[in-house]
Write an enzyme that holds these catalytic residues in place. Structure first.
Site, PDB file in Angstrom:
ATOM      1  N   GLY A  69       4.794   2.282  -2.527  1.00 51.76           N
ATOM      2  CA  GLY A  69       5.161   1.362  -3.589  1.00 51.76           C
ATOM      3  C   GLY A  69       5.758  -0.093  -3.139  1.00 51.76           C
ATOM      4  N   GLU A  79       0.135   8.485   1.617  1.00 52.03           N
ATOM      5  CA  GLU A  79       0.396   9.448   0.666  1.00 52.03           C
ATOM      6  C   GLU A  79      -0.473  10.547   0.771  1.00 52.03           C
ATOM      7  OE1 GLU A  79       1.325   5.345  -0.957  1.00 52.03           O
ATOM      8  OE2 GLU A  79      -0.130   6.037   0.466  1.00 52.03           O
ATOM      9  N   GLY A 139       8.072   4.764  -3.705  1.00 55.29           N
ATOM     10  CA  GLY A 139       8.663   5.162  -4.766  1.00 55.29           C
ATOM     11  C   GLY A 139       9.687   6.190  -4.693  1.00 55.29           C
ATOM     12  N   ASP A 144      -1.873   4.596  -3.657  1.00 57.29           N
ATOM     13  CA  ASP A 144      -1.982   3.914  -5.077  1.00 57.29           C
ATOM     14  C   ASP A 144      -1.512   2.779  -5.140  1.00 57.29           C
ATOM     15  OD1 ASP A 144       0.654   4.994  -4.769  1.00 57.29           O
ATOM     16  OD2 ASP A 144       1.005   5.495  -6.957  1.00 57.29           O
TER      17      ASP A 144
END
Length: 359
Positions: free
Chosen positions: A121, A144, A73, A152
């Site tokens: 992402g 992350e 992201g 995530d």
């Protein structure tokens, strides 16, 4: 490529149809196709367009440039919003996670070309696809924890379904998988040499209407190498023994007891990560292991992500890795032992009316 109105609205995303294939191309090559909120919305629009178009038999996801499908992201934008007390995190992750669940249930074959870097992402866009193609150049990771965050985009679902403790290892260390290891970890389905992708891509644009998932798999496998286990897979037994605990303190103690070169290198890697990020990650992975659906994991991840967005650790992790690039974050708290049950509970709390919902 016959472009659609979606492409005209967003130059960072190119959407069109080639033969019987709907093409979604992430188009930020200088940023390794890092995904923005606008791109995520555009992908969702493209999925709706292709789902209703009888001329589209399959959907192909690819990234522009030579460096990778997607590096994750737009972390810088999220960092700026977090510093300002903004709501980009809530809006971005809500859109992204709902789209991740949609990809997993998409009614037409959805082929992700996972060449080069595939991180964060980018895993959300590809790891839930019906057909996941890695290459001899793939470097897949969920790093992350080095940002005060956790894996995530459904990462806790994927990692918890890797064999043994391989997913725990990758989730806590953020280490990189090559193509064969991505298959071993159940993040991918076939290794196709990057040099063969243009030919496979061309074949995908010529599939018949109503082509089945099985037929698409056979087509992809006709170009595949058959490799299914890389260097990390060879350490399966060791990793299972060292990471088969529910507390970070116990994992660290096992690594210290082992004392091997691999254990010491892994211990050094963990020492660089956010203690809070690791404790939250391990808890989410253990909860995911007992969870029956991707959607349940995404709801849990959304709750935790909102707490991350408010945390100093996230801002400090991004500062050190992306903004100042000094690679020297000051984590809060600084030690695993200092992460209290009350701290952890905040990442798991239900959020009432703001809960993530799926169509």
């Amino acid at each position: 490529m016959m472009e659609t109105s979606v492409a005209a609205a967003q130059c960072d995303l190119i959407v069109g149809r080639e033969g019987s294939a709907g093409i979604i191309r992430l188009n930020r090559p200088k940023a390794i196709n890092a995904m923005t909120l606008e791109m995520s919305i555009g992908i969702d629009d493209a999925l709706s367009l292709f789902e209703s178009d009888p001329a589209v038999s399959v959907v192909v996801l690819e990234g522009a440039g030579e460096r990778g499908l997607c590096a994750g992201g737009d972390i810088r934008g999220l960092w700026e919003s977090s510093r300002e007390g903004g709501d980009l995190g809530a809006r971005f992750w809500r859109q992204e996670y709902v789209m991740n669940a949609r990809i997993a249930k998409y009614p037409k074959p959805y082929i992700a070309f996972m060449d080069g870097l595939v991180m964060g992402g980018g895993v959300g866009l590809s790891g839930h696809a019906s057909h996941r193609v890695v290459t001899d150049r793939t470097k897949l990771a969920m790093p992350e924890v080095g940002l005060g965050f956790f894996p995530d985009v459904g990462g806790t679902w994927l990692l918890s379904r890797s064999p043994g403790e391989i997913g725990t290892y990758f989730g806590l260390t953020g280490q990189t998988m090559n193509g064969p290891d991505a298959i071993h970890a159940k993040f991918a389905d076939a290794v196709v040499p990057a040099a063969k992708w243009p030919e496979l891509r061309e074949a995908l644009t010529k599939v018949r209407a109503g082509v089945t998932a099985t037929e698409v798999s056979k087509l992809i496998n006709s170009f595949a190498t058959g490799d299914a286990a890389g260097p990390v897979a060879l350490r399966q037994m060791t990793i299972d023994a060292l990471f088969g605990f529910d507390r970070m303190e116990d994992i660290v103690a096992a690594l210290k007891r082992d004392g091997s070169e691999f254990a010491m290198a892994t211990l050094k890697t963990l020492g660089e990560k956010s203690p809070r990020g690791m404790v939250v990650t391990l808890k989410l992975l253990r909860l995911a292991r007992k969870t029956s659906s991707l959607e349940e994991c995404l709801v849990r991840e959304y709750r935790a992500a909102l707490e991350v967005f408010r945390s100093d650790d996230f801002r400090e992790g991004v500062r050190a890795a992306v903004i100042d690039k000094d690679r020297n974050p000051t984590w809060s708290p600084p030690r695993i032992e200092d992460v209290t049950p009350d701290m952890l509970a905040r990442y798991l709390a239900e959020i009432g009316a703001d809960e993530l919902k799926f169509n």
